[in-house]
Design a protein around this motif. Structure first.
Motif, PDB file in Angstrom:
ATOM      1  N   GLY A  66       0.832  -1.201   0.000  1.00 62.13           N
ATOM      2  CA  GLY A  66       0.000   0.000   0.000  1.00 62.13           C
ATOM      3  C   GLY A  66       0.863   1.246   0.000  1.00 62.13           C
ATOM      4  N   VAL A  67       0.348   2.304  -0.624  1.00 62.98           N
ATOM      5  CA  VAL A  67       1.044   3.593  -0.673  1.00 62.98           C
ATOM      6  C   VAL A  67       0.163   4.593   0.070  1.00 62.98           C
ATOM      7  CG1 VAL A  67       1.957   5.390  -2.186  1.00 62.98           C
ATOM      8  CG2 VAL A  67       2.109   3.000  -2.882  1.00 62.98           C
ATOM      9  N   ASN A  68       0.733   5.279   1.052  1.00 64.31           N
ATOM     10  CA  ASN A  68      -0.037   6.177   1.914  1.00 64.31           C
ATOM     11  C   ASN A  68       0.019   7.638   1.504  1.00 64.31           C
ATOM     12  OD1 ASN A  68      -0.454   3.850   3.384  1.00 64.31           O
ATOM     13  ND2 ASN A  68       1.060   4.341   4.930  1.00 64.31           N
ATOM     14  N   VAL A  69       0.842   7.982   0.505  1.00 66.03           N
ATOM     15  CA  VAL A  69       0.991   9.383   0.102  1.00 66.03           C
ATOM     16  C   VAL A  69       0.885   9.514  -1.411  1.00 66.03           C
ATOM     17  CG1 VAL A  69       2.425  10.002   2.083  1.00 66.03           C
ATOM     18  CG2 VAL A  69       3.510   9.181   0.000  1.00 66.03           C
ATOM     19  N   LYS A  70       0.671  10.760  -1.850  1.00 70.59           N
ATOM     20  CA  LYS A  70       0.667  11.031  -3.287  1.00 70.59           C
ATOM     21  C   LYS A  70       1.524  12.264  -3.526  1.00 70.59           C
ATOM     22  CE  LYS A  70      -3.790  13.446  -3.086  1.00 70.59           C
ATOM     23  NZ  LYS A  70      -3.777  13.596  -1.658  1.00 70.59           N
ATOM     24  N   SER A  71       1.880  12.516  -4.753  1.00 73.77           N
ATOM     25  CA  SER A  71       2.692  13.663  -5.104  1.00 73.77           C
ATOM     26  C   SER A  71       2.005  14.943  -4.626  1.00 73.77           C
ATOM     27  CB  SER A  71       2.895  13.699  -6.621  1.00 73.77           C
ATOM     28  OG  SER A  71       3.855  14.653  -6.958  1.00 73.77           O
ATOM     29  N   GLY A  72       2.782  15.807  -3.962  1.00 75.10           N
ATOM     30  CA  GLY A  72       2.246  17.052  -3.438  1.00 75.10           C
ATOM     31  C   GLY A  72       1.931  17.007  -1.958  1.00 75.10           C
ATOM     32  N   ASP A  73       1.843  15.818  -1.368  1.00 76.00           N
ATOM     33  CA  ASP A  73       1.545  15.693   0.058  1.00 76.00           C
ATOM     34  C   ASP A  73       2.717  16.186   0.905  1.00 76.00           C
ATOM     35  OD1 ASP A  73      -0.882  14.540  -0.536  1.00 76.00           O
ATOM     36  OD2 ASP A  73      -0.358  12.527   0.159  1.00 76.00           O
ATOM     37  N   ALA A  74       2.408  16.862   2.011  1.00 73.13           N
ATOM     38  CA  ALA A  74       3.421  17.272   2.981  1.00 73.13           C
ATOM     39  C   ALA A  74       3.624  16.116   3.952  1.00 73.13           C
ATOM     40  CB  ALA A  74       2.977  18.518   3.724  1.00 73.13           C
ATOM     41  N   VAL A  75       4.883  15.807   4.268  1.00 69.71           N
ATOM     42  CA  VAL A  75       5.194  14.726   5.205  1.00 69.71           C
ATOM     43  C   VAL A  75       6.174  15.212   6.250  1.00 69.71           C
ATOM     44  CG1 VAL A  75       4.754  12.850   3.569  1.00 69.71           C
ATOM     45  CG2 VAL A  75       7.048  13.812   3.732  1.00 69.71           C
ATOM     46  N   LYS A  76       6.173  14.546   7.384  1.00 70.30           N
ATOM     47  CA  LYS A  76       7.132  14.820   8.450  1.00 70.30           C
ATOM     48  C   LYS A  76       8.010  13.586   8.613  1.00 70.30           C
ATOM     49  CE  LYS A  76       4.250  17.973  11.080  1.00 70.30           C
ATOM     50  NZ  LYS A  76       4.993  19.182  11.275  1.00 70.30           N
ATOM     51  N   ALA A  77       9.230  13.791   9.087  1.00 66.36           N
ATOM     52  CA  ALA A  77      10.147  12.673   9.313  1.00 66.36           C
ATOM     53  C   ALA A  77       9.455  11.623  10.175  1.00 66.36           C
ATOM     54  CB  ALA A  77      11.420  13.163   9.994  1.00 66.36           C
ATOM     55  N   GLY A  78       9.504  10.377   9.753  1.00 65.05           N
ATOM     56  CA  GLY A  78       8.882   9.277  10.490  1.00 65.05           C
ATOM     57  C   GLY A  78       7.507   8.886   9.990  1.00 65.05           C
ATOM     58  N   ASP A  79       6.886   9.709   9.135  1.00 70.21           N
ATOM     59  CA  ASP A  79       5.586   9.353   8.569  1.00 70.21           C
ATOM     60  C   ASP A  79       5.745   8.117   7.685  1.00 70.21           C
ATOM     61  OD1 ASP A  79       4.456  11.564   9.781  1.00 70.21           O
ATOM     62  OD2 ASP A  79       4.125  12.686   7.913  1.00 70.21           O
ATOM     63  N   VAL A  80       4.782   7.204   7.753  1.00 74.10           N
ATOM     64  CA  VAL A  80       4.827   5.993   6.927  1.00 74.10           C
ATOM     65  C   VAL A  80       4.391   6.351   5.505  1.00 74.10           C
ATOM     66  CG1 VAL A  80       3.946   3.653   6.599  1.00 74.10           C
ATOM     67  CG2 VAL A  80       4.383   4.500   8.912  1.00 74.10           C
ATOM     68  N   LEU A  81       5.302   6.161   4.557  1.00 73.77           N
ATOM     69  CA  LEU A  81       5.015   6.482   3.153  1.00 73.77           C
ATOM     70  C   LEU A  81       4.355   5.308   2.441  1.00 73.77           C
ATOM     71  CD1 LEU A  81       8.416   8.211   2.273  1.00 73.77           C
ATOM     72  CD2 LEU A  81       6.299   9.269   3.095  1.00 73.77           C
ATOM     73  N   CYS A  82       4.847   4.104   2.726  1.00 73.06           N
ATOM     74  CA  CYS A  82       4.261   2.902   2.126  1.00 73.06           C
ATOM     75  C   CYS A  82       4.648   1.696   2.971  1.00 73.06           C
ATOM     76  CB  CYS A  82       4.711   2.719   0.667  1.00 73.06           C
ATOM     77  SG  CYS A  82       6.433   2.263   0.440  1.00 73.06           S
ATOM     78  N   VAL A  83       4.062   0.554   2.634  1.00 76.94           N
ATOM     79  CA  VAL A  83       4.365  -0.698   3.322  1.00 76.94           C
ATOM     80  C   VAL A  83       4.847  -1.687   2.275  1.00 76.94           C
ATOM     81  CG1 VAL A  83       3.442  -2.578   4.729  1.00 76.94           C
ATOM     82  CG2 VAL A  83       2.608  -0.243   5.077  1.00 76.94           C
TER      83      VAL A  83
END
Length: 122
Positions: A66-83
């Motif tokens: 699974g992918v938890n983000v898409k292009s343009g999303d803001a993320v913080k260090a430690g956020d799960v991007l995918c599994v």
């Protein structure tokens, strides 16, 4: 009567001499030389390309569950991007830094090899 045999064992390229002793009713001393425990090498830092942001790579071979983000999303260090599933275990791939996702190179079901680019964060 105790039977003992000496063996040379290679583990991860290191050779260890061990003595194997048939265990009787009592055992008065250790049967092998202590083996030094090796710690796994720490995961390498994400590669940074000039002007391209931080490249997030697959740390191992597997399949993206699974992918938890898409292009343009803001993320913080430690956020799960995918599994990523590898050897029947689920591994969270996390953001190494704060930023914005500028590219997503995988989708659910994608097979990845260690070192493959998964995301870019700026």
């Amino acid at each position: 009567i105790k039977m003992a045999k000496r063996y040379s064992v290679t583990v991860n390229g290191k050779v260890y001499d061990v003595t194997v002793e048939e265990i009787g009713e009592s055992l008065s001393s250790p049967v092998s030389e202590p083996v030094k425990e090796e710690k796994p090498a720490p995961a390498s830092a994400p590669k940074v390309e000039a002007g391209a942001g931080t490249r997030v790579e697959a740390p191992l071979n597997g399949t993206v569950l699974g992918v938890n983000v898409k292009s343009g999303d803001a993320v913080k260090a430690g956020d799960v991007l995918c599994v990523v599933e590898a050897m029947k275990m689920e591994n969270d791939i996390v953001a190494p830094c704060d930023g914005k996702i500028t590219s997503v190179s995988v989708q659910k079901g994608t097979s990845v090899n260690a070192g493959d680019a998964l995301f870019t964060i700026e």
